[in-house]
Write a protein that holds these residues in place. Structure first.
Motif, PDB file in Angstrom:
ATOM      1  N   GLU A  68       0.808  -1.210   0.000  1.00 29.07           N
ATOM      2  CA  GLU A  68       0.000   0.000   0.000  1.00 29.07           C
ATOM      3  C   GLU A  68       0.848   1.270   0.000  1.00 29.07           C
ATOM      4  OE1 GLU A  68      -2.846  -0.402   3.147  1.00 29.07           O
ATOM      5  OE2 GLU A  68      -3.643  -2.253   2.312  1.00 29.07           O
ATOM      6  N   THR A  69       2.130   1.098  -0.154  1.00 31.15           N
ATOM      7  CA  THR A  69       3.023   2.248  -0.204  1.00 31.15           C
ATOM      8  C   THR A  69       3.432   2.490  -1.648  1.00 31.15           C
ATOM      9  OG1 THR A  69       3.876   1.688   1.983  1.00 31.15           O
ATOM     10  CG2 THR A  69       5.191   3.208   0.663  1.00 31.15           C
ATOM     11  N   ILE A  70       3.224   3.720  -2.100  1.00 29.65           N
ATOM     12  CA  ILE A  70       3.589   4.073  -3.476  1.00 29.65           C
ATOM     13  C   ILE A  70       4.938   4.780  -3.435  1.00 29.65           C
ATOM     14  CG2 ILE A  70       2.984   5.465  -5.489  1.00 29.65           C
ATOM     15  CD1 ILE A  70       0.040   5.090  -4.626  1.00 29.65           C
ATOM     16  N   HIS A  71       5.867   4.245  -4.197  1.00 31.46           N
ATOM     17  CA  HIS A  71       7.191   4.872  -4.308  1.00 31.46           C
ATOM     18  C   HIS A  71       7.227   5.613  -5.643  1.00 31.46           C
ATOM     19  CE1 HIS A  71       8.632   2.540  -0.922  1.00 31.46           C
ATOM     20  NE2 HIS A  71       8.050   1.481  -1.454  1.00 31.46           N
TER      21      HIS A  71
END
Length: 76
Positions: A68-71
């Motif tokens: 759920e983490t966008i880089h």
């Protein structure tokens, strides 16, 4: 005739079999039929209820951190 009734009838007929060759043929047929059964791919639902609360919370945390983490650099 219901499926369960048919199974019971088949069992009754198999109990009457006297021939070793006939019994072997029936066994072979059942084994080959059962081996062709489609095996479903396990899903997360298959594991429902086997994790402790702590394990489930850890899995949720790991999913949140990794999925759920966008880089922003990954989209360049």
């Amino acid at each position: 005739m219901h499926l369960e009734t048919r199974k019971l009838h088949l069992i009754e007929e198999m109990l009457k079999v006297k021939s070793e060759a006939t019994l072997s043929a029936l066994e072979k047929l059942l084994k080959s039929t059962n081996s062709k059964t489609v095996k479903k791919t396990p899903s997360l639902k298959d594991f429902s209820g086997i994790w402790s609360k702590d394990e489930a919370e850890e899995m949720e945390r790991i999913i949140a951190q990794s999925c759920e983490t966008i880089h922003p650099d990954d989209w360049k």
